[in-house]
Design an enzyme around this catalytic site. Structure first.
Site, PDB file in Angstrom:
ATOM      1  N   GLY A  15       1.012  -1.051  -0.026  1.00  0.00           N
ATOM      2  CA  GLY A  15      -0.107  -0.178   0.174  1.00  0.00           C
ATOM      3  C   GLY A  15       0.962   1.718   0.075  1.00  0.00           C
ATOM      4  O   GLY A  15       2.009   1.375  -0.366  1.00  0.00           O
ATOM      5  N   ALA A  17       1.736   3.036   2.624  1.00  0.00           N
ATOM      6  CA  ALA A  17       3.161   2.750   3.545  1.00  0.00           C
ATOM      7  C   ALA A  17       3.889   1.673   2.995  1.00  0.00           C
ATOM      8  O   ALA A  17       5.581   2.537   2.923  1.00  0.00           O
ATOM      9  CB  ALA A  17       2.683   2.449   4.186  1.00  0.00           C
ATOM     10  N   SER A  44      -5.760  -1.203   1.457  1.00  0.00           N
ATOM     11  CA  SER A  44      -7.126  -0.387   1.817  1.00  0.00           C
ATOM     12  C   SER A  44      -6.840   1.530   0.886  1.00  0.00           C
ATOM     13  O   SER A  44      -7.538   1.991   0.744  1.00  0.00           O
ATOM     14  CB  SER A  44      -7.144   0.015   2.770  1.00  0.00           C
ATOM     15  N   GLN A  49     -10.714   7.550  -0.781  1.00  0.00           N
ATOM     16  CA  GLN A  49     -11.515   8.808  -1.554  1.00  0.00           C
ATOM     17  C   GLN A  49     -10.917  10.345  -1.364  1.00  0.00           C
ATOM     18  O   GLN A  49     -10.738  10.799  -2.211  1.00  0.00           O
ATOM     19  CB  GLN A  49     -13.180   8.595  -1.058  1.00  0.00           C
ATOM     20  N   GLU A 131     -12.932  18.116   5.641  1.00  0.00           N
ATOM     21  CA  GLU A 131     -14.121  16.300   6.200  1.00  0.00           C
ATOM     22  C   GLU A 131     -14.191  17.141   7.516  1.00  0.00           C
ATOM     23  O   GLU A 131     -13.572  17.637   7.780  1.00  0.00           O
ATOM     24  CB  GLU A 131     -12.615  15.540   5.878  1.00  0.00           C
ATOM     25  N   HIS A 255     -16.818   4.149  10.213  1.00  0.00           N
ATOM     26  CA  HIS A 255     -16.832   5.797   9.387  1.00  0.00           C
ATOM     27  C   HIS A 255     -18.378   5.622   9.415  1.00  0.00           C
ATOM     28  O   HIS A 255     -19.192   4.131   9.262  1.00  0.00           O
ATOM     29  CB  HIS A 255     -16.259   5.031   8.528  1.00  0.00           C
ATOM     30  N   ARG A 301     -16.187  12.189  14.007  1.00  0.00           N
ATOM     31  CA  ARG A 301     -16.327  10.708  13.296  1.00  0.00           C
ATOM     32  C   ARG A 301     -17.408  10.325  14.482  1.00  0.00           C
ATOM     33  O   ARG A 301     -17.828   8.913  13.958  1.00  0.00           O
ATOM     34  CB  ARG A 301     -15.694   9.964  12.486  1.00  0.00           C
ATOM     35  N   HIS A 362     -13.425   0.940   9.926  1.00  0.00           N
ATOM     36  CA  HIS A 362     -12.675   1.548   8.797  1.00  0.00           C
ATOM     37  C   HIS A 362     -11.891   1.482   9.278  1.00  0.00           C
ATOM     38  O   HIS A 362     -10.507   1.385   7.450  1.00  0.00           O
ATOM     39  CB  HIS A 362     -13.462   2.742   8.983  1.00  0.00           C
ATOM     40  N   ARG A 397      -9.272   8.776  15.115  1.00  0.00           N
ATOM     41  CA  ARG A 397      -8.184   9.316  13.732  1.00  0.00           C
ATOM     42  C   ARG A 397      -9.291  10.480  12.808  1.00  0.00           C
ATOM     43  O   ARG A 397      -9.879  10.511  12.264  1.00  0.00           O
ATOM     44  CB  ARG A 397      -7.949   8.657  12.905  1.00  0.00           C
TER      45      ARG A 397
HETATM   46  P1  FAD Z   1      -2.841  -1.319   2.860  1.00  0.00           P
HETATM   47  O1  FAD Z   1      -2.983  -0.478   1.475  1.00  0.00           O
HETATM   48  O2  FAD Z   1      -3.776  -1.328   3.424  1.00  0.00           O
HETATM   49  O3  FAD Z   1      -1.773  -2.596   2.402  1.00  0.00           O
HETATM   50  C1  FAD Z   1      -1.697  -3.347   3.467  1.00  0.00           C
HETATM   51  C2  FAD Z   1      -0.626  -4.380   2.592  1.00  0.00           C
HETATM   52  O4  FAD Z   1      -0.018  -5.424   2.640  1.00  0.00           O
HETATM   53  C3  FAD Z   1      -0.929  -4.769   1.398  1.00  0.00           C
HETATM   54  O5  FAD Z   1      -0.524  -4.823  -0.295  1.00  0.00           O
HETATM   55  C4  FAD Z   1      -1.791  -5.783   1.206  1.00  0.00           C
HETATM   56  O6  FAD Z   1      -1.475  -7.419  -0.006  1.00  0.00           O
HETATM   57  C5  FAD Z   1       0.038  -6.747   2.232  1.00  0.00           C
HETATM   58  N1  FAD Z   1      -0.295  -7.507   3.625  1.00  0.00           N
HETATM   59  C6  FAD Z   1      -1.302  -7.436   4.077  1.00  0.00           C
HETATM   60  N2  FAD Z   1      -1.206  -8.685   4.959  1.00  0.00           N
HETATM   61  C7  FAD Z   1       0.105  -9.037   4.926  1.00  0.00           C
HETATM   62  C8  FAD Z   1       0.429 -10.451   4.619  1.00  0.00           C
HETATM   63  N3  FAD Z   1       0.813 -11.047   5.081  1.00  0.00           N
HETATM   64  N4  FAD Z   1       2.347 -10.827   4.008  1.00  0.00           N
HETATM   65  C9  FAD Z   1       2.317 -10.008   2.929  1.00  0.00           C
HETATM   66  N5  FAD Z   1       1.630  -8.800   2.436  1.00  0.00           N
HETATM   67  C10 FAD Z   1       0.878  -8.895   2.855  1.00  0.00           C
HETATM   68  N6  FAD Z   1      -7.386   7.726   4.802  1.00  0.00           N
HETATM   69  C11 FAD Z   1      -7.319   8.893   4.392  1.00  0.00           C
HETATM   70  O7  FAD Z   1      -6.155   9.265   4.646  1.00  0.00           O
HETATM   71  N7  FAD Z   1      -7.754   9.451   3.523  1.00  0.00           N
HETATM   72  C12 FAD Z   1      -8.964   8.829   2.861  1.00  0.00           C
HETATM   73  O8  FAD Z   1      -9.445   9.057   1.802  1.00  0.00           O
HETATM   74  C13 FAD Z   1      -8.902   8.113   3.102  1.00  0.00           C
HETATM   75  N8  FAD Z   1     -10.273   7.125   2.197  1.00  0.00           N
HETATM   76  C14 FAD Z   1     -10.265   5.573   2.806  1.00  0.00           C
HETATM   77  C15 FAD Z   1     -10.957   5.110   1.541  1.00  0.00           C
HETATM   78  C16 FAD Z   1     -11.194   3.722   2.195  1.00  0.00           C
HETATM   79  C17 FAD Z   1     -12.684   3.197   1.593  1.00  0.00           C
HETATM   80  C18 FAD Z   1     -10.744   3.341   3.076  1.00  0.00           C
HETATM   81  C19 FAD Z   1     -10.526   1.359   2.825  1.00  0.00           C
HETATM   82  C20 FAD Z   1      -9.495   3.337   3.787  1.00  0.00           C
HETATM   83  C21 FAD Z   1      -9.717   4.891   3.588  1.00  0.00           C
HETATM   84  N9  FAD Z   1      -8.386   5.642   4.261  1.00  0.00           N
HETATM   85  C22 FAD Z   1      -8.502   6.722   3.767  1.00  0.00           C
HETATM   86  C23 FAD Z   1      -7.205   4.878   5.229  1.00  0.00           C
HETATM   87  C24 FAD Z   1      -6.444   4.969   4.185  1.00  0.00           C
HETATM   88  O9  FAD Z   1      -6.885   4.518   2.694  1.00  0.00           O
HETATM   89  C25 FAD Z   1      -5.181   3.540   4.436  1.00  0.00           C
HETATM   90  O10 FAD Z   1      -4.878   3.588   6.194  1.00  0.00           O
HETATM   91  C26 FAD Z   1      -3.811   3.572   4.315  1.00  0.00           C
HETATM   92  O11 FAD Z   1      -4.415   3.123   2.706  1.00  0.00           O
HETATM   93  C27 FAD Z   1      -3.073   2.494   4.122  1.00  0.00           C
HETATM   94  O12 FAD Z   1      -2.035   1.692   3.785  1.00  0.00           O
HETATM   95  P2  FAD Z   1      -0.854   0.868   4.111  1.00  0.00           P
HETATM   96  O13 FAD Z   1       0.580   0.979   2.822  1.00  0.00           O
HETATM   97  O14 FAD Z   1      -0.847   0.858   6.135  1.00  0.00           O
HETATM   98  O15 FAD Z   1      -1.940  -1.012   4.321  1.00  0.00           O
HETATM   99  C1  SIN Z   2     -13.886   9.310   3.721  1.00  0.00           C
HETATM  100  O1  SIN Z   2     -13.341   9.911   2.106  1.00  0.00           O
HETATM  101  O2  SIN Z   2     -14.862   9.247   3.845  1.00  0.00           O
HETATM  102  C2  SIN Z   2     -12.367   9.017   4.067  1.00  0.00           C
HETATM  103  C3  SIN Z   2     -11.585   9.959   4.322  1.00  0.00           C
HETATM  104  C4  SIN Z   2     -10.691   8.987   5.453  1.00  0.00           C
HETATM  105  O3  SIN Z   2     -10.835   7.772   5.913  1.00  0.00           O
HETATM  106  O4  SIN Z   2      -9.701   9.469   5.899  1.00  0.00           O
END
Ligand code: FAD
Ligand code: SIN
Length: 554
Positions: A15, A17, A44, A49, A131, A255, A301, A362, A397
């Protein structure tokens, strides 16, 4: 003998991160092994969005963003972390722009008439969303598909980078620590991880100088969630098993507005829509948020989700409604094309009809306890993104601070981890897999046999998600938490038996992790004897300002 792959940096997760951290290490010249389960684009991030919060407009200040974050966090944010994250945010967002992320820009005509909605970065003028909980417009976005724009751009860069090797469809199973390798009780340094090849069933030993958990959150522990299937809390569970501290798991963010539709998989209706003036109503047409908070539908939220829950219980209705019909249709379609299209697909025209919505799990505010450099309590192990608990979010958050936290900490992890790797090189410390008298232990399948009944796994998974929704949801109580704890203990013995008797599959690994994170959420919820932020319990309905725990640590 199962294969051993060695790298300087092992990054688990693709993702925002994981991709950002991998690029940052690779740009410093370190070879990176980047691993994800399933498809690299799934997680995620791609579904985000609303956008990414950062001080951008000339009308905004760092102090205001800090204050909004602290207010949402209900007294539990780590102020040092909030400060550094907000201050470093704009530089990290600028890097995303340089990398090719196409944030929505406004036209010169729009710019002339709507200055408060815009932020400037030299010649570029960006559209800014607002927001819940934000006192200013400060959210850069790519229409209402921000996450996809970011994920796409980062994946492209990773693909082009010669120092990064991407291993997709590999599920990390467990971390390897010195303690495990030498059969000691203390974890010692993290030396890498085991990962299952989803296609062949082979288990690989991944040996690394530093290991980074970027595995996302644990929304799938709940029956209704905005999260994709990847969000099973794997990194949090692995870190916990390896002896790392995990904290604040009681703060699961719900959410307020996910589409309620019998055939839709949970689909988010962005808070940015309320930022543009959409309001919540009961089925009887009553605007109810004014009763709960002076910011009405744009309240933080936790307040909105709880208010909806209360209204649904009061009226017996299965959902509430989001009314955006007073916003000009052309504006709605231009600003929220994806939401508009998706609602249309489900037979709802949001320009003239109210959208049925419900709250859903969420965001996991808790996670692997990480310091200002993303370091966990286990040496050589870092956590970044939703898997981490840095102290930025406290008890709740602030919207769009998650993507921000991920990029700020990706940079910090690579800075700190990079120095550690350089120091190892310069001091001649043996590299990964050479620091032990014996090589890393191989994965041992023992007498495990192929699993016969996938159905048991699905049934257990569903039971966990049902009981978390019913007993550990938006409103909690001592009795329900104790009941959840007992039922999870029963499930634990069943799942452990599967785990040792059967050859591993992705489903089995995820079930075991989901159960662990469910137990951690319950443990932390039981430890917090007050209601604060996202944790609300009828037995302690108020904040305890005298003897509250700053962090629950397990
Ligand atoms: P993720 O993007 O979830 O990535 C996780 C990764 O880890 C994936 O590649 C997965 O395959 C991998 N993984 C997991 N377990 C394993 C394993 N055991 N072995 C190998 N790989 C593994 N946040 C905002 O700031 N703004 C927004 O507008 C917003 N909108 C959102 C809308 C939705 C619908 C959702 C669900 C979340 C939203 N969030 C938003 C929250 C934000 O998107 C997430 O917190 C953020 O993207 C998380 O990023 P990440 O890289 O930590 O994890
Ligand atoms: C949203 O677009 O409402 C999600 C934003 C967030 O989770 O930070």
């Amino acid at each position: 003998m199962s294969p051993i792959l060695t790298s300087k940096a092992l990054v688990l997760g693709t993702g925002i991160a994981g991709l950002s951290t991998a690029l940052k290490f690779a740009d410093r010249g370190f070879d990176v092994l980047l691993v994800c389960k399933g498809d690299p684009a799934e997680g995620s991030t791609r579904y985000a969005q609303g956008g990414i919060a950062s001080v951008w407009s000339k009308d905004d200040t760092v102090e205001e963003h800090i204050q909004d974050t602290l207010t949402a966090g209900a007294g539990l944010c780590n102020e040092n972390i909030v400060d550094l994250c907000v201050r470093e945010g704009p530089a990290r967002v600028r890097e995303l722009i340089e990398l090719g992320v196409q944030f929505t820009r406004i036209t010169p005509a729009e710019s002339a008439e709507a200055s408060p909605e815009t932020g400037t970065d030299g010649a570029e003028t960006f559209s800014l969303h607002r927001e819940g909980g934000h006192g200013q417009r400060r959210i850069l976005h790519a229409d209402d598909l921000t996450g996809w724009a970011i994920e796409k751009a980062l994946l492209k860069k990773v693909d082009e980078h010669p120092c990064i090797r991407l291993l997709d469809h590999h599920v990390a199973i467990d971390l390897i620590t010195e303690g495990k390798a030498r059969k000691r009780n203390t974890p010692g340094r993290c030396l890498g991880a085991y990962a299952l090849n989803e296609k062949t069933g082979e288990v690989l030993t991944l040996s690394a100088g530093v290991t980074v958990l970027a595995t996302g959150g644990a929304g799938k522990a709940y029956l209704y969630t905005s999260n994709p299937d990847t969000a099973t809390g794997d990194g949090i569970a692995m870190a916990y098993r390896a002896g790392a501290q995990v904290s604040n798991m009681e703060f699961m963010q719900f959410h307020p507005t996910c589409l309620y539709h019998p055939t839709a998989r949970t689909f988010l209706i962005s808070e940015a829509l309320r930022g543009e003036g959409a309001v919540l109503k009961t089925l009887a047409g009553e605007e109810f948020m004014g009763k709960y908070h002076m910011l009405g539908s744009l309240a933080p939220r936790d307040v909105v989700a709880r208010a909806i829950d209360m209204e649904m219980k009061r009226t017996g209705d299965k959902h509430v409604l989001l009314d955006a019909t007073h916003i000009p249709a052309e504006e709605l379609k231009r600003k929220f094309p994806h939401i508009h299209e998706t609602c249309r697909f489900y037979g709802i025209d949001m320009t003239v009809e109210l959208i049925p919505v419900v709250p859903a799990a969420h965001y996991t505010c808790g996670g692997v306890r990480a310091d200002e450099n993303g370091q966990s309590s286990v040496a050589g192990l870092y956590a970044v993104g939703e898997a981490a608990c840095t102290g930025l979010h406290g008890a709740n958050r602030l919207a769009s601070n998650s993507l921000l936290e991920a990029v700020v900490f990706a940079h910090r992890v690579a800075e700190h981890g990079g120095k550690q790797l350089t120091a190892q090189q310069e001091s001649g410390t043996p590299g990964p897999d050479q620091g032990l008298a014996k090589p890393l232990p191989q994965w041992d399948t023992g007498h495990a046999v192929e699993i016969e009944e996938q159905i048991d796994i699905a049934a257990n998974w569903l039971e966990i998600r049902h009981l978390m929704w019913n007993y550990v949801g938006i409103v909690r109580s001592n009795r329900r938490l104790e009941r959840a704890k007992r039922r999870l203990e029963l499930l634990r013995s069943e799942v452990n038996a599967y785990y040792w008797d059967y050859l591993l599959t992705r489903d089995l690994i995820e079930l075991r992790n989901l159960l662990t994170v469910a137990e951690l959420i319950v443990q932390c919820a039981i430890l917090r004897k007050e209601s604060r932020g996202l944790h609300y319990t009828v037995d302690y309905p108020a904040k305890d300002e005298r003897s509250f725990k700053h962090d629950t640590v397990v």
